[in-house]
Design an enzyme around this catalytic site. Sequence first.
Site, PDB file in Angstrom:
ATOM      1  N   ASP A 103       0.835  -1.192   0.000  1.00 17.11           N
ATOM      2  CA  ASP A 103       0.000   0.000   0.000  1.00 17.11           C
ATOM      3  C   ASP A 103       0.873   1.247   0.000  1.00 17.11           C
ATOM      4  O   ASP A 103       1.994   1.244   0.526  1.00 17.11           O
ATOM      5  CB  ASP A 103      -0.897   0.026   1.247  1.00 17.11           C
ATOM      6  CG  ASP A 103      -1.888  -1.124   1.276  1.00 17.11           C
ATOM      7  OD1 ASP A 103      -2.209  -1.645   0.196  1.00 17.11           O
ATOM      8  OD2 ASP A 103      -2.323  -1.488   2.375  1.00 17.11           O
ATOM      9  N   ARG A 104       0.349   2.311  -0.569  1.00 17.29           N
ATOM     10  CA  ARG A 104       1.116   3.546  -0.672  1.00 17.29           C
ATOM     11  C   ARG A 104       1.698   4.021   0.662  1.00 17.29           C
ATOM     12  O   ARG A 104       2.882   4.380   0.741  1.00 17.29           O
ATOM     13  CB  ARG A 104       0.235   4.637  -1.284  1.00 17.29           C
ATOM     14  CG  ARG A 104       0.927   5.974  -1.446  1.00 17.29           C
ATOM     15  CD  ARG A 104       0.009   6.965  -2.126  1.00 17.29           C
ATOM     16  NE  ARG A 104       0.685   8.220  -2.406  1.00 17.29           N
ATOM     17  CZ  ARG A 104       0.167   9.203  -3.117  1.00 17.29           C
ATOM     18  NH1 ARG A 104      -1.042   9.064  -3.641  1.00 17.29           N
ATOM     19  NH2 ARG A 104       0.840  10.310  -3.333  1.00 17.29           N
TER      20      ARG A 104
END
Length: 260
Positions: free
Chosen positions: A56-57
Site C-alpha cells: 500500500d502507498r
Amino acid sequence: MPPLRIVYQDEYLVAVHKPSGLLVHRTALARGETEFLLQQLRDQLQRRVYPMHRLDRPTSGLIVFGLTPEVARALSESFTERQVEKRYLAVVRGMAPEQDRLDYPLREEDGSRPKAQMPPMPAMTDIRRLDSVELPVRVDRYPQARYSLVEARPLTGRRHQIRRHLSQRGYPVIGDAKHGKGNHNRFFAEQLKAPRLLLAATGLAFDHPVLAKRVMLSCALDDTMTQLFQHFGWAGHLPLDSVRTPPFEPPKVLSSASAI
C-alpha cells in the site's frame, strides 16, 4: 529524490526498501502523481524491472521486483499460492494480545464496485505483541494512552488486510486515516513527529525461482519509525538490513520401503 535502498540483488531479482507515501506504479486512483517506485528503480538500475507483488502507498518496507518477465511471473505465482513468508511491524493503539490469529473474511476494496457487492473472501493474519508503552497523556477518554508494537504475519493477501484485521480486533494501526482513530493519529503526528502510517514490511522469505536456495530478507525501518522505537524504548526490536540464503531443501519423498 535520494536513491532507493537496495536490500538484495542478483542477476534475476532485486529487493528494495519502499518509502512510505510512494506509489509502486501508476494507477487510475492516483491521477496527477509523478513519482513511482517502479520508475525510480528502473532509472537507478538502468534496466527494466517487473513488479510481482504490492505494498500500500502509506506502507514502507520490502518489495521485490523481477529483472525478467519470466522470473517475475514465477515469483508472483509463489505469492499467489501463499508460499512466501511475510513479516510486518505495526504500532497500534491499545494493549494488543500476546498472540492471536485474526480470522475475519474481508470484502475486496478495489473500487470497481461498492464494497457491499463484493463477496467476503477468507483472510487470516497471525499477530504477536512484541512490546508496549503507556504514556501519561490523555489522548482519548482515558488519562493514559497505551500503544503496542505488533508483529503481523499475513497468511492471505487481501487488500489492506493487516490494517483492517487489526482495526476489527480493536487495535488500529497508528496513522491509518481510513481504518484508524484520528485523535491518536494527530497525537503521533504533532507530538511524536510520526505523521505516517506506522506499518512496515520488514521480512520476506521465499524459494528463489531460479537458484536452488531459500532467500530470507530483513529490512531496516525508516528514520521516522526508528526514532519512534528509540523514544519508546523499543530499540531492541529494530530490524536490520540482512540477507540469508540457506540451501533450498526440497520436500523429502518417502519410498514405500522407508515408510514401513
